[in-house]
Motif scaffolding. Structure first.
Motif, PDB file in Angstrom:
ATOM      1  N   LEU A  41     -69.651  31.736  29.759  1.00  0.00           N
ATOM      2  CA  LEU A  41     -70.308  30.313  29.416  1.00  0.00           C
ATOM      3  C   LEU A  41     -71.665  29.757  30.138  1.00  0.00           C
ATOM      4  CD1 LEU A  41     -70.709  28.570  26.827  1.00  0.00           C
ATOM      5  CD2 LEU A  41     -68.738  27.035  27.434  1.00  0.00           C
ATOM      6  N   VAL A  42     -72.961  28.815  29.799  1.00  0.00           N
ATOM      7  CA  VAL A  42     -73.558  28.934  30.483  1.00  0.00           C
ATOM      8  C   VAL A  42     -74.610  27.816  29.725  1.00  0.00           C
ATOM      9  CG1 VAL A  42     -74.533  30.505  31.944  1.00  0.00           C
ATOM     10  CG2 VAL A  42     -75.857  30.819  30.205  1.00  0.00           C
ATOM     11  N   GLY A  43     -74.345  27.768  28.416  1.00  0.00           N
ATOM     12  CA  GLY A  43     -75.185  26.568  27.539  1.00  0.00           C
ATOM     13  C   GLY A  43     -74.290  26.096  26.145  1.00  0.00           C
ATOM     14  N   VAL A  44     -74.236  25.201  25.998  1.00  0.00           N
ATOM     15  CA  VAL A  44     -73.653  24.519  23.956  1.00  0.00           C
ATOM     16  C   VAL A  44     -74.827  23.311  24.001  1.00  0.00           C
ATOM     17  CG1 VAL A  44     -72.070  22.840  23.096  1.00  0.00           C
ATOM     18  CG2 VAL A  44     -71.641  23.833  24.776  1.00  0.00           C
ATOM     19  N   GLU A  45     -75.130  23.795  22.182  1.00  0.00           N
ATOM     20  CA  GLU A  45     -76.606  23.718  21.747  1.00  0.00           C
ATOM     21  C   GLU A  45     -75.906  23.207  20.196  1.00  0.00           C
ATOM     22  OE1 GLU A  45     -80.245  26.472  24.185  1.00  0.00           O
ATOM     23  OE2 GLU A  45     -79.727  26.793  22.499  1.00  0.00           O
ATOM     24  N   TYR A  46     -76.674  22.346  19.842  1.00  0.00           N
ATOM     25  CA  TYR A  46     -77.027  21.819  18.540  1.00  0.00           C
ATOM     26  C   TYR A  46     -77.614  21.778  18.022  1.00  0.00           C
ATOM     27  CZ  TYR A  46     -72.309  20.432  20.422  1.00  0.00           C
ATOM     28  OH  TYR A  46     -70.993  20.253  20.842  1.00  0.00           O
ATOM     29  N   TYR A  47     -77.983  22.032  16.734  1.00  0.00           N
ATOM     30  CA  TYR A  47     -79.467  22.063  15.671  1.00  0.00           C
ATOM     31  C   TYR A  47     -79.296  21.470  14.635  1.00  0.00           C
ATOM     32  CZ  TYR A  47     -81.118  26.432  18.808  1.00  0.00           C
ATOM     33  OH  TYR A  47     -81.690  26.227  20.019  1.00  0.00           O
ATOM     34  N   LYS A  48     -79.956  21.620  13.890  1.00  0.00           N
ATOM     35  CA  LYS A  48     -80.009  20.692  12.628  1.00  0.00           C
ATOM     36  C   LYS A  48     -81.201  21.353  12.087  1.00  0.00           C
ATOM     37  CE  LYS A  48     -79.949  16.511  10.170  1.00  0.00           C
ATOM     38  NZ  LYS A  48     -79.507  14.379  10.111  1.00  0.00           N
ATOM     39  N   TRP A  49     -81.136  21.968  11.106  1.00  0.00           N
ATOM     40  CA  TRP A  49     -82.764  22.735  10.508  1.00  0.00           C
ATOM     41  C   TRP A  49     -83.236  23.211  11.234  1.00  0.00           C
ATOM     42  CZ3 TRP A  49     -83.878  16.625  10.352  1.00  0.00           C
ATOM     43  CH2 TRP A  49     -83.090  16.343   8.934  1.00  0.00           C
ATOM     44  N   GLY A  50     -82.847  24.309  11.776  1.00  0.00           N
ATOM     45  CA  GLY A  50     -82.855  25.162  12.808  1.00  0.00           C
ATOM     46  C   GLY A  50     -83.740  24.707  13.985  1.00  0.00           C
ATOM     47  N   LEU A  51     -83.907  23.742  14.200  1.00  0.00           N
ATOM     48  CA  LEU A  51     -83.904  22.881  15.149  1.00  0.00           C
ATOM     49  C   LEU A  51     -83.517  21.787  16.022  1.00  0.00           C
ATOM     50  CD1 LEU A  51     -87.809  21.023  13.397  1.00  0.00           C
ATOM     51  CD2 LEU A  51     -87.063  23.334  15.000  1.00  0.00           C
ATOM     52  N   LYS A  52     -83.711  22.141  17.684  1.00  0.00           N
ATOM     53  CA  LYS A  52     -82.572  21.304  18.130  1.00  0.00           C
ATOM     54  C   LYS A  52     -82.498  20.123  17.953  1.00  0.00           C
ATOM     55  CE  LYS A  52     -83.029  23.930  22.417  1.00  0.00           C
ATOM     56  NZ  LYS A  52     -83.423  24.491  24.454  1.00  0.00           N
TER      57      LYS A  52
ATOM     58  N   ARG B  44     -73.233  29.513  36.390  1.00  0.00           N
ATOM     59  CA  ARG B  44     -72.216  30.781  36.100  1.00  0.00           C
ATOM     60  C   ARG B  44     -70.684  29.914  36.312  1.00  0.00           C
ATOM     61  NH1 ARG B  44     -74.674  36.272  37.127  1.00  0.00           N
ATOM     62  NH2 ARG B  44     -76.620  35.948  35.243  1.00  0.00           N
ATOM     63  N   ASP B  45     -70.323  29.187  36.904  1.00  0.00           N
ATOM     64  CA  ASP B  45     -69.063  29.013  37.920  1.00  0.00           C
ATOM     65  C   ASP B  45     -68.973  27.074  36.900  1.00  0.00           C
ATOM     66  OD1 ASP B  45     -69.241  30.319  40.211  1.00  0.00           O
ATOM     67  OD2 ASP B  45     -70.036  29.200  41.031  1.00  0.00           O
ATOM     68  N   GLY B  46     -69.770  27.310  36.032  1.00  0.00           N
ATOM     69  CA  GLY B  46     -69.008  26.325  34.949  1.00  0.00           C
ATOM     70  C   GLY B  46     -69.302  24.799  35.424  1.00  0.00           C
ATOM     71  N   GLU B  47     -70.732  24.852  36.259  1.00  0.00           N
ATOM     72  CA  GLU B  47     -70.852  23.349  37.002  1.00  0.00           C
ATOM     73  C   GLU B  47     -72.188  22.580  35.734  1.00  0.00           C
ATOM     74  OE1 GLU B  47     -70.418  25.359  38.992  1.00  0.00           O
ATOM     75  OE2 GLU B  47     -68.459  24.443  40.356  1.00  0.00           O
ATOM     76  N   LEU B  48     -72.096  21.277  35.363  1.00  0.00           N
ATOM     77  CA  LEU B  48     -73.397  21.057  34.482  1.00  0.00           C
ATOM     78  C   LEU B  48     -73.919  20.938  35.627  1.00  0.00           C
ATOM     79  CD1 LEU B  48     -73.363  19.616  31.720  1.00  0.00           C
ATOM     80  CD2 LEU B  48     -72.737  17.650  32.626  1.00  0.00           C
ATOM     81  N   LYS B  49     -74.831  21.355  34.528  1.00  0.00           N
ATOM     82  CA  LYS B  49     -76.155  21.303  35.820  1.00  0.00           C
ATOM     83  C   LYS B  49     -77.505  20.004  34.983  1.00  0.00           C
ATOM     84  CE  LYS B  49     -78.710  26.035  34.108  1.00  0.00           C
ATOM     85  NZ  LYS B  49     -78.555  27.312  34.896  1.00  0.00           N
ATOM     86  N   LEU B  50     -77.448  20.560  33.545  1.00  0.00           N
ATOM     87  CA  LEU B  50     -78.901  19.759  33.362  1.00  0.00           C
ATOM     88  C   LEU B  50     -77.592  18.951  31.411  1.00  0.00           C
ATOM     89  CD1 LEU B  50     -82.054  18.926  32.537  1.00  0.00           C
ATOM     90  CD2 LEU B  50     -81.969  21.908  31.732  1.00  0.00           C
ATOM     91  N   GLU B  51     -78.882  18.422  31.121  1.00  0.00           N
ATOM     92  CA  GLU B  51     -78.428  17.685  29.446  1.00  0.00           C
ATOM     93  C   GLU B  51     -79.867  17.294  28.907  1.00  0.00           C
ATOM     94  OE1 GLU B  51     -74.279  15.422  29.206  1.00  0.00           O
ATOM     95  OE2 GLU B  51     -75.606  14.408  29.686  1.00  0.00           O
ATOM     96  N   GLN B  52     -79.797  17.738  28.105  1.00  0.00           N
ATOM     97  CA  GLN B  52     -80.841  17.141  27.562  1.00  0.00           C
ATOM     98  C   GLN B  52     -81.007  16.395  25.919  1.00  0.00           C
ATOM     99  OE1 GLN B  52     -82.691  21.316  26.155  1.00  0.00           O
ATOM    100  NE2 GLN B  52     -83.888  21.385  28.647  1.00  0.00           N
ATOM    101  N   SER B  53     -81.661  15.502  25.779  1.00  0.00           N
ATOM    102  CA  SER B  53     -81.278  15.424  23.748  1.00  0.00           C
ATOM    103  C   SER B  53     -82.660  15.679  22.903  1.00  0.00           C
ATOM    104  CB  SER B  53     -81.231  13.943  24.668  1.00  0.00           C
ATOM    105  OG  SER B  53     -81.133  12.819  23.042  1.00  0.00           O
TER     106      SER B  53
END
Length: 215
Positions: free
Chosen positions: A81-92, A101-110
């Motif tokens: 697992l390398v990312g979890v994204e959320y979408y609305k109307w087809g857009l982030k 790849r080791d499961g450590e968080l490296k980036l959060e986008q808003s």
């Protein structure tokens, strides 16, 4: 017993008949559905090969009327697992998180999604100068999600935020100075990663076969 089996078969055939194309998992569930109008619907799994030095990946989530909706999960081609994204109307939309790849968080986008069916969208934006006070803003829809909120860049080894950016409707308001990286120490894995590892412990990757019904 035969009448019951006959009814079940009729139900199954009628269910598949509404799709122009689909794939079938080993459990008999339909995946990657395309309706008679050519629109993606329901659960989907997408695969991307390595391109020009960029690693390939797979993503799994839900389509509604050809648009991504809700939670989408990204995996390396090795199944991490390398990312979890959320979408609305087809857009982030909302907070999207990315991991090593080791499961450590490296980036959060808003992100903030705008309704693509409208030329202009109306948003309630918090006033930075007045706590718990909001103002109404009319935004022209450019057909893409806009950066909105705090973006955080992490040092995966220590778990510390090394840089952050604050955006308001796509405009960079401020950028925090980089902070020294702490010495490497044990950091608890994010909840999404722990849930994924627990749920998929010992499982093999899902295989599926084509169920195309033609044009």
């Amino acid at each position: 017993m035969r009448p019951i089996l006959f009814v079940f078969l009729l139900f199954s055939v009628s269910g598949f008949a509404q799709w122009k194309d689909y794939k079938l998992t080993a459990k008999g569930d339909t995946l990657n559905r395309i309706d008679k109008l050519g629109r993606k619907w329901g659960p989907w799994k997408l695969h991307y090969d390595n391109v020009r030095g960029e690693p390939g990946y797979e993503e799994e989530g839900w389509f509604e009327k050809n648009r991504k909706e809700g939670e989408w999960r990204l995996f390396s081609l090795q199944g991490d697992l390398v990312g979890v994204e959320y979408y609305k109307w087809g857009l982030k939309d909302s907070i999207c998180r990315y991991y090593t790849r080791d499961g450590e968080l490296k980036l959060e986008q808003s992100w903030k999604a705008l309704n693509p069916d409208k030329e202009y969208d109306t948003l309630e934006i918090e006033d930075p100068d007045k706590f718990d006070t909001y103002r109404t803003v009319i935004v022209k829809n450019e057909g893409a999600a806009i950066k909105h909120g705090v973006w955080k860049y992490y040092d995966p080894a220590s778990g510390r935020v090394i840089r952050s950016e604050v955006y308001t409707l796509g405009k960079l308001e401020q950028e925090a100075k980089s902070t020294p990286v702490a010495e490497k120490k044990a950091v608890a894995k994010p909840k999404e990663v722990l849930d994924f590892e627990k749920k998929n412990s010992g499982k093999k990757k899902v295989r599926y076969r084509d169920g195309s019904t033609g044009g």
